[in-house]
Design an enzyme around this catalytic site. Structure first.
Site: not given
Ligand code: GLN
Length: 446
Positions: A52, A127, A151
């Site tokens: 990532k 994400s 995410s």
């Molecule tokens: N979708 C969640 C957010 O927007 C989680 C993101 C994540 O785990 N990095 O914060």
């Protein structure tokens, strides 16, 4: 093989932000030469892996999918990247994500939209959407993601692969560009539970460079994949199968529980009564931490610097205005507000207290049960563009994964069925540092 597959499908999936074939071939060649000389090669020897793009890689561009880091070349490797090198894997490239890991669909990337390999009109989740899509599309065998509020698990569910968020402290965060430091964890995304266990094994452990990494034993995770779940006690929170969860998702979880029952496990309904406060708590705390963490991107130290400034204040202001996307700005503003004097007690401090209550909910359940099981997401993958105008609907997507980060416990998503050709994920949550039991259940079910 990875590059062959990437040449075939990458124009459709668009999972990678940076590919460096030359560098990957050099690593592979060096390993090849070594292979003939050394018989004791590790289990991950030569395996193609994607990383990532918020995990820093020396000499390999790391952008966090943000214009503000568009040309950022790190001068060191994250601890997990060093560990992958020790395990003799081959890094294929850097994977797309929502900007600074803020989002659930990869639509917040500053560069491109990744598509779900099962249906190109759908989002891959986020994400870590690039990390899940690349594994699902067969572009790499393994990938690393990061999980602050879901995410890793949510994109794994949407793409039909296996994704684990380890216990907070299991894996070093050194070299992970921080979003919310008290919630962030790096974890593995793979096709099978067994692969997942091997990859977690390789990246876990105490790291002097991360004071929140834990000094606990790293067990042989793959050794727990016995297939035996007889007598195992499963808790199913009623809040996780309630309102907002689609019928197909609910049914797939009940079917999974039947399979586990058939293998000798027992399950009962329980309550995690503070679940309904998790979303608000998460967005206050994570945005507060983000507002502090992202202060370092000022146009002086890293990446993008505005050409439109004749004094220092304008340099800061214009660099950030031009470099950050809308969602990142929204979170920085929310976090700055929640931390400002006069509001701190009402928002940040209150949220910290609720976080403790949420953690206690989990501790109470784990006094009597070995694991908690429920869905990973309320619905299968939604359409690209469907939720982009409405941040609240987007946030609700993470309602089942967020409590796990607030409590610091580990959780996995494993594929558990389909709805209209789209994969669904089963979430298995364990006690602190008990990833072994999660893997045992996930593998028995798989
Ligand atoms: N979708 C969640 C957010 O927007 C989680 C993101 C994540 O785990 N990095 O914060």
């Amino acid at each position: 093989e990875s590059y062959k597959r990437i040449a075939d499908v990458e124009n459709k999936v668009q999972a990678f932000l940076t590919l460096d074939e030359e560098r990957a071939r050099q690593t592979a060649k060096a390993l090849d030469d070594k292979f003939s000389a050394d018989a004791a090669n590790g289990l991950l020897f030569g395996m193609p892996i994607g990383v990532k793009d918020n995990i820093v890689t020396k000499g390999l561009r790391t952008t966090c999918a943000s214009k503000i880091l568009e040309n950022f070349d790190p001068i060191y490797d994250a601890t997990v990247v060093q560990k992958l090198a020790q395990a003799e894997t081959v890094t294929i490239g850097k994977l797309n994500m929502d900007e600074f890991a803020m989002g659930s669909s990869n639509e917040n990337s500053g560069f491109q939209k990744t598509h779900n390999p099962w249906n190109l009109e759908r989002v891959p989740g986020g994400s870590s959407g690039g990390s899940a899509a690349a594994v699902a599309a067969g572009e790499v065998l393994f990938s690393l993601g990061s999980d602050t509020g879901g995410s890793i698990r949510q994109p794994a569910a949407f793409c039909g692969v296996v994704g684990l968020k380890p216990t907070y402290g299991r894996v070093s965060r050194f070299g992970l560009v921080a979003f919310a430091s008290s919630l962030d964890q790096i974890g593995p995304i793979t096709r099978t539970v067994e692969d997942n266990a091997y990859l977690l094994q390789a990246i876990s452990g105490l790291d002097p460079m991360d004071s929140t990494s834990a000094n606990v034993d790293v067990p042989n995770f793959a050794g727990s994949l016995t297939g035996d779940v007889k007598g195992l006690k499963i808790a199913v929170p009623k809040e996780y199968l309630g309102e907002g969860v689609s019928e197909s998702v609910r049914q797939s979880v009940l079917d999974a529980l039947k399979v586990l029952e058939g293998l000798g496990a027992v399950w009962e309904e329980v309550s995690l009564p503070h679940s309904k406060y998790a979303l608000a708590t998460y967005y206050l705390l994570s945005s507060s931490e983000a507002s502090a963490n992202l202060a370092r991107f000022d146009g002086v130290r890293y990446g993008y610097r505005t050409p439109n400034a004749d004094n220092l204040l304008d340099l800061y202001k214009n660099t950030r205005a031009e470099g950050f996307g809308d969602e990142v700005k929204r979170r920085i503003m929310l976090g700055t507000f929640a931390l400002s004097s006069g509001y701190y007690d009402a928002y940040y401090k209150k949220a910290q207290k609720v976080r403790t209550l949420i953690k206690q909910d989990f501790e109470n359940v784990f006094e009597k049960y070995d694991v908690i099981v429920g869905p990973t997401t309320p619905t299968p993958a939604f359409k690209i563009g469907e939720n982009i105008e409405d941040p609240m609907t987007m946030y609700v997507n993470d309602i089942l994964t967020i409590p796990v980060n607030l409590a610091g416990v580990p959780g996995i998503s494993v594929p558990c069925g389909f709805d209209g050709g789209l994969p669904l994920g089963l979430q298995i949550i364990g006690k602190h540092f008990d990833e072994a039991t999660i893997y045992r259940v996930a593998h028995a079910f798989e």
